[in-house]
Enzyme design. Structure first.
Site, mmCIF file in Angstrom:
data_model
loop_
_atom_site.group_PDB
_atom_site.id
_atom_site.type_symbol
_atom_site.label_atom_id
_atom_site.label_comp_id
_atom_site.label_asym_id
_atom_site.label_seq_id
_atom_site.Cartn_x
_atom_site.Cartn_y
_atom_site.Cartn_z
ATOM 1 N N ASP A 116 0.857 -1.182 0.000
ATOM 2 C CA ASP A 116 0.000 0.000 0.000
ATOM 3 C C ASP A 116 0.891 1.229 0.000
ATOM 4 O OD1 ASP A 116 -2.402 1.743 0.497
ATOM 5 O OD2 ASP A 116 -3.310 -0.208 0.896
ATOM 6 N N HIS A 169 -2.900 3.066 -4.758
ATOM 7 C CA HIS A 169 -2.225 2.738 -3.498
ATOM 8 C C HIS A 169 -0.769 2.367 -3.785
ATOM 9 C CE1 HIS A 169 -5.641 2.990 -0.757
ATOM 10 N NE2 HIS A 169 -6.379 2.469 -1.728
ATOM 11 N N GLU A 215 -10.084 2.553 -5.012
ATOM 12 C CA GLU A 215 -9.767 3.941 -4.695
ATOM 13 C C GLU A 215 -8.700 4.539 -5.612
ATOM 14 O OE1 GLU A 215 -10.796 4.191 0.033
ATOM 15 O OE2 GLU A 215 -8.824 3.374 -0.488
#
Length: 518
Positions: free
Chosen positions: A176, A248, A312
């Site tokens: 991440d 990410h 995301e």
């Protein structure tokens, strides 16, 4: 090979303290006295029997080889009439205990039921007949170690608790913005640089501006990962690794700046939240990088499924990049979501070429599911049909659309399954009420809901004590949601068992490791 185990123990009391609760329970009356030395033997692999013996908490045991197991107190028997690879039949009568299943896994789960009864009362067992099999094939726990690295001993302890609860999938979030936690030998800077940050945000939410000014680092060598994989395999748990792409991405881009889209250099993030750093998937070198990374991951992890994240993704850098926008025009892509699905399908095809199956968070479908990304579902591209769509957000209508398009689904709807949420926002009873098959799913598509996952995101979970505080007793609730069919669930029964049996036993196990949970 027929082997037996000898065990001695101590006493406590509870009535059928079983989590997850079996599908069919018939009490036949009376009790079975547990002898001072408990023998276990039968038709099960040596590795499974060895695992059974070693996991009998607080009991002394001894492995004994035996030509005949008919005299064992607990007998494990292969029976092909017991249908389902995880199904078992358990009979406790006044002469002993018999577990039947068609597989080692079924026999192992049958023993977990006996084990819970033994841990509740070391003197006697209730005479009972149990026929049991899981409601769902996918019963997962996810641990995020990108935000706070915990280490293999913590992972093993969580695998132990999953074993007790008959959970069969460990989803390992390894990369991440805040850290890259898996050794990739072809790209050593991923861990030399990407596994380290100079500080860590504190305060409990991403809007705070306070930091703990000390380095945080850690990663798993491939040898350590192989050790954890084998530990899980012995407990019939499959590990699904997650390598986030195309968002990410800060930690990896900090290590190799050419992976990024923007001209500014990224750094391993000390702050939590969602960042604009995104891999430049229009660059063939970046796609080759992911093929190299996935090759090492696939060579290491034997399970069928590889999780590629996909959630995301901020499209700001792609839209600002002349290289990316030119590539989109060349490929006749209308939206950045088209580009993400194109890239996702490239990864899916590569993963399939290696004999595996791709999984990703539900943004990979291209549907609008969160506030900061404004786009519509792309028209020109479709995900590969073998994709497993992992829902964490999105209304039930999006789940219905996914199954109608032929995708398999794992349901992890965040407001019910995120264990990092406070108990005020996600109380235990709400966790227990979760149903993986959402309302409105036509009956003919229900089988495409593989099951559920529960997630523990570790932004604000720096220690093992914090982990246990957030995970228990909620992990047991999700185990029962995944195993026990809806019509056989009972909140009142579950709550009684948690209060009087499971949690006290867990506190004892934790205290022995120096872990204190409320």
């Amino acid at each position: 090979m027929l082997i037996a185990v000898a065990i001695t123990g101590i006493t406590c009391n509870a009535a059928l303290p079983l989590v997850p609760y079996p599908q069919q329970v018939k009490e036949t009356g009376g009790t079975l006295v547990v002898p001072p030395v408990l023998t276990v033997g039968g038709e099960v692999s040596a590795s499974t029997m060895d695992c059974i013996a070693r996991e009998l908490h607080g009991m002394k045991w001894q492995v004994i080889t035996s030509v005949k197991s008919s005299g064992a107190f607990i007998r494990l028997k292969q029976n092909q009439k017991v249908q389902g690879k995880e199904a078992y039949r358990l009979v406790i009568h006044k002469k002993g205990v018999q577990i039947e299943a068609s597989t080692d896994q079924g026999l192992f789960y049958g023993f977990q039921t006996v084990r819970q009864l033994l841990e509740a009362d070391r003197k006697s067992l209730p005479c009972v007949e149990i026929n049991d099999s899981p409601a769902f094939s996918w019963r997962a726990f996810m641990l995020d170690e990108a935000r706070h690295f915990k280490g293999k001993e913590v992972v093993k302890r969580m695998l132990d608790e999953m074993t007790r609860l008959k959970m069969n999938t460990f989803h390992w979030h390894l990369t991440d913005d805040q850290g890259w936690r898996i050794e990739i030998r072809k790209y050593p800077l991923l861990t030399e640089i990407g596994s380290k940050r100079d500080s860590t945000q504190t305060g409990g939410n991403s809007r705070t501006n306070t930091y703990r000014i000390e380095p945080h680092s850690g990663y798993y060598t491939q040898q350590e990962i192989a050790e954890v994989i084998e530990y899980a395999r012995q407990r019939h748990i499959t590990i699904v690794p997650e390598i986030e792409m195309p968002g990410h991405a800060s930690a990896a881009i900090a290590a190799y700046p050419w992976l990024g889209t923007a001209e500014t250099r990224a750094h391993v993030q000390a702050k939590f939240g969602v960042f604009e750093n995104v891999y430049n998937v229009a660059d063939p070198r970046v796609r080759s990088f992911f093929e190299d990374v996935l090759t090492e991951v696939i060579d290491l992890f034997p399970g069928e499924v590889i999780h590629i994240g996909g959630d995301e993704v901020r499209y700001t850098q792609w839209l600002a990049s002349s290289q990316v926008t030119a590539f989109m025009k060349e490929q006749q892509m209308n939206t950045p979501a088209d580009l993400q699905i194109w890239f996702t399908n490239k990864m899916s095809s590569f993963i399939e070429s290696k004999g595996r199956r791709m999984m990703g968070w539900n943004e990979i479908t291209g549907d609008k599911v969160h506030d900061h990304v404004e786009h519509q579902a792309p028209q020109s591209t479709q995900l590969a049909k073998s994709t497993i769509v992992h829902f964490w957000r999105g209304d039930p209508e999006l789940v219905r659309k996914a199954v109608e398009k032929g995708y398999s689904v794992v349901n992890s709807y965040h407001s019910f399954t995120y264990m990092d949420y406070t108990y005020q926002n996600l109380p235990l009873e709400k966790s227990y009420s979760f149903q993986p098959v959402t309302e409105g799913i036509p009956a003919e598509y229900a089988s495409q809901i593989l099951g559920l996952g529960t997630q523990l995101w570790c932004e604000w979970i720096p220690t093992e004590n914090d982990l246990y505080r957030q995970a228990f007793p909620r992990l047991a609730a999700y185990a029962e949601c995944g195993w026990t069919r809806q019509e056989h669930k009972s909140w009142e029964r579950f709550n009684q068992i948690i209060t009087h049996s499971l949690m006290p036993a867990l506190r004892v196990r934790c205290s022995e490791k120096g872990i204190i949970i409320n």
